[in-house]
Write a protein that holds these residues in place. Structure first.
Motif, PDB file in Angstrom:
ATOM      1  N   SER A 153      54.763 -68.436-106.296  1.00 42.10           N
ATOM      2  CA  SER A 153      53.530 -68.026-107.474  1.00 42.10           C
ATOM      3  C   SER A 153      53.178 -66.732-106.334  1.00 42.10           C
ATOM      4  CB  SER A 153      52.906 -69.632-106.924  1.00 42.10           C
ATOM      5  OG  SER A 153      53.387 -70.314-107.888  1.00 42.10           O
ATOM      6  N   TYR A 156      55.234 -63.923-107.229  1.00 44.65           N
ATOM      7  CA  TYR A 156      54.912 -62.942-108.549  1.00 44.65           C
ATOM      8  C   TYR A 156      53.693 -62.706-108.397  1.00 44.65           C
ATOM      9  CZ  TYR A 156      59.086 -65.021-110.803  1.00 44.65           C
ATOM     10  OH  TYR A 156      60.081 -65.677-111.279  1.00 44.65           O
ATOM     11  N   TYR A 157      52.037 -63.174-108.098  1.00 41.44           N
ATOM     12  CA  TYR A 157      50.980 -62.886-108.364  1.00 41.44           C
ATOM     13  C   TYR A 157      50.638 -61.448-107.286  1.00 41.44           C
ATOM     14  CZ  TYR A 157      45.731 -62.681-109.507  1.00 41.44           C
ATOM     15  OH  TYR A 157      45.256 -63.281-110.402  1.00 41.44           O
ATOM     16  N   SER A 253      51.730 -59.099-117.172  1.00 41.07           N
ATOM     17  CA  SER A 253      50.808 -60.083-117.586  1.00 41.07           C
ATOM     18  C   SER A 253      52.003 -61.587-117.628  1.00 41.07           C
ATOM     19  CB  SER A 253      50.356 -60.675-118.504  1.00 41.07           C
ATOM     20  OG  SER A 253      51.081 -60.250-119.797  1.00 41.07           O
ATOM     21  N   SER A 255      53.925 -62.106-115.831  1.00 40.31           N
ATOM     22  CA  SER A 255      54.122 -62.742-114.063  1.00 40.31           C
ATOM     23  C   SER A 255      53.690 -63.461-113.284  1.00 40.31           C
ATOM     24  CB  SER A 255      55.018 -61.632-113.206  1.00 40.31           C
ATOM     25  OG  SER A 255      56.348 -61.648-114.239  1.00 40.31           O
ATOM     26  N   ARG A 256      52.000 -63.313-113.981  1.00 43.54           N
ATOM     27  CA  ARG A 256      50.857 -63.616-112.845  1.00 43.54           C
ATOM     28  C   ARG A 256      50.776 -65.030-113.544  1.00 43.54           C
ATOM     29  NH1 ARG A 256      46.405 -58.478-112.282  1.00 43.54           N
ATOM     30  NH2 ARG A 256      47.863 -57.936-111.461  1.00 43.54           N
ATOM     31  N   ALA A 259      52.901 -66.956-112.461  1.00 45.48           N
ATOM     32  CA  ALA A 259      52.246 -67.489-110.719  1.00 45.48           C
ATOM     33  C   ALA A 259      50.901 -68.815-110.857  1.00 45.48           C
ATOM     34  CB  ALA A 259      51.952 -66.856-110.049  1.00 45.48           C
ATOM     35  N   VAL A 260      50.140 -68.777-111.707  1.00 45.92           N
ATOM     36  CA  VAL A 260      49.071 -69.603-111.914  1.00 45.92           C
ATOM     37  C   VAL A 260      49.449 -70.941-112.439  1.00 45.92           C
ATOM     38  CG1 VAL A 260      47.113 -70.257-113.346  1.00 45.92           C
ATOM     39  CG2 VAL A 260      47.673 -68.397-112.278  1.00 45.92           C
TER      40      VAL A 260
END
Length: 398
Positions: A153, A156-157, A253, A255-256, A259-260
């Motif tokens: 994650s 990615y973030y 956005s 990918s973020r 990640a979450v």
């Protein structure tokens, strides 16, 4: 007097008993944390390929085929690591094995950080793969699965807003932490038990695991590994950014959010099916907002469901069902199957995706659904049973 002393030792309020329990708890927490660092590094390495894709391809002028080699060669290295992992761990113990895998990871990241040619990066990714193949065998525990997801994650973030060489430097950091932490952890009790078993009995040969006696645990272990990988995790992990772009989503956005979601995550079949349906409707020129939303939602669902269910459970099952006398050879073989199928999926994905985006996700959905049937038919219940009871039931000739 002896009886009263025994009672004193068993008494929870006894200072000696409290001190011993405190020592054991601290040892377990430290050992789990150190093992988790390795899985964090492995997860970061897996997630690295997606956000770094555009930067590496632009800077080094790589084609899709050349980048597919870079992204997938880590799993090829994993096959090498898998072949040696079981025997190395059983002969030298988990501590020495962890040092070895850290060395592979550090050398691999250094090759990526300082590499000026594509083959430097490929070599580094291959070395990381060898380390990951060893890591998968050494510490398949629940906390490690969480650490893997956390590392994945984080890559990615932060990856989409960071230069790919700097991102590689971040990925190398937990390896140094684990390298130091290993000095302060005890040896694995299971390895100590293994050494006693070997002293009492002659060591098993590699081909012994293919005997009829061990057919069921071997089929369960290899079957789960192959089906889980054919479910598409390696492809989605490595190329999520490009999949989002192809669907019309903003890669940054998307990918973020992925990640979450990875941190809370589990229903992979539904996610792949929804993504496939989105690409299928896109081929029939349906509204872009509808199709991109379906693909986005499908990938998110896959991330949630995979992490909570399929992400690490098959490794835990493998560790529980393999008899200790074939644990080294069978563990290596099953890890090899895992890495080989992962390599097939991660290397072939870009070509299949360009050929038929909807079709490849329908295929992933089929394999994810097959896991449900496979588990229902062959995987034993382990709740409330000791490892010895589970292994005995799995190796009985019927």
């Amino acid at each position: 007097m002896t009886e009263s002393m025994d009672e004193g030792l068993l008494d929870r309020s006894s200072p000696r008993k409290a001190s011993w329990e405190s020592h054991v708890t601290a040892s377990i927490v430290l050992s789990s944390s150190v093992a988790a660092c390795g899985y964090f590094a492995y997860g970061f390495a897996v997630g690295y390929a997606s956000p770094a894709q555009s930067g590496i391809m632009d800077d080094l002028g790589l084609s899709i085929a050349e980048y597919s080699v870079f992204a997938s060669i880590m799993t090829f290295g994993g096959m090498i690591g898998a072949l040696i992992s079981g025997k190395v761990a059983d002969i030298f113990g988990r501590r020495v094995t962890i040092w070895l895998l850290d060395l592979f990871f550090i050398l691999g990241w250094c090759s990526v950080i300082f590499g000026k040619r594509a083959w430097w990066l490929d070599a580094g990714r291959l070395l990381m793969g060898v380390g990951s193949g060893i890591q998968l065998y050494v510490a398949p525990i629940y906390m490690s699965e969480f650490a893997l997801t956390l590392g994945f994650s984080l890559a990615y973030y932060i990856g989409n807003n960071m230069n790919w060489r700097t991102l590689a430097l971040v990925g190398a950091s937990p390896c140094f932490i684990q390298l130091l932490g290993v000095f302060f952890i005890p040896e694995s009790p299971r390895w100590l038990d293994y050494t006693k078993t070997v002293q009492q009995h002659s060591a098993s040969k590699f081909m012994d695991m293919f005997s009829r006696k061990y057919a069921r645990p071997l089929i369960v272990g290899t079957g789960l590994m192959a089906l889980v990988q054919f479910g598409g995790n390696s492809a989605i992990s490595s190329y999520a950014s490009s999949v989002f772009r192809a669907a019309g989503c903003t890669a940054n956005s998307a990918s973020r959010v992925m990640a979450v979601l990875q941190i809370t995550s589990a229903g992979a079949c539904l996610g792949c099916f929804l993504a496939a349906l989105g690409f299928l409707l896109k081929d029939y020129h349906q509204p872009a907002e509808l199709t991109s939303s379906m693909v986005f939602s499908g990938i998110m669902l896959f991330s949630v469901f995979f992490t909570m269910g399929m992400g690490g459970t098959h490794w835990i099952i493998m560790s529980e069902i393999l008899p200790i006398n074939i644990k080294g050879s069978a563990g290596s073989f099953i890890a090899l199957v895992n890495c080989f199928t992962s390599w097939i999926v991660s290397y072939a994905f870009n070509f299949l995706f360009q050929w038929n985006a909807a079709g490849v996700f329908f295929l992933f959905a089929f394999f994810c659904g097959s896991v449900v049937v496979f588990v229902a038919m062959l995987v034993p219940e382990t709740k409330g049973r000791t490892l010895e009871e589970i292994q005995a039931s799995m190796t009985l000739l019927k």
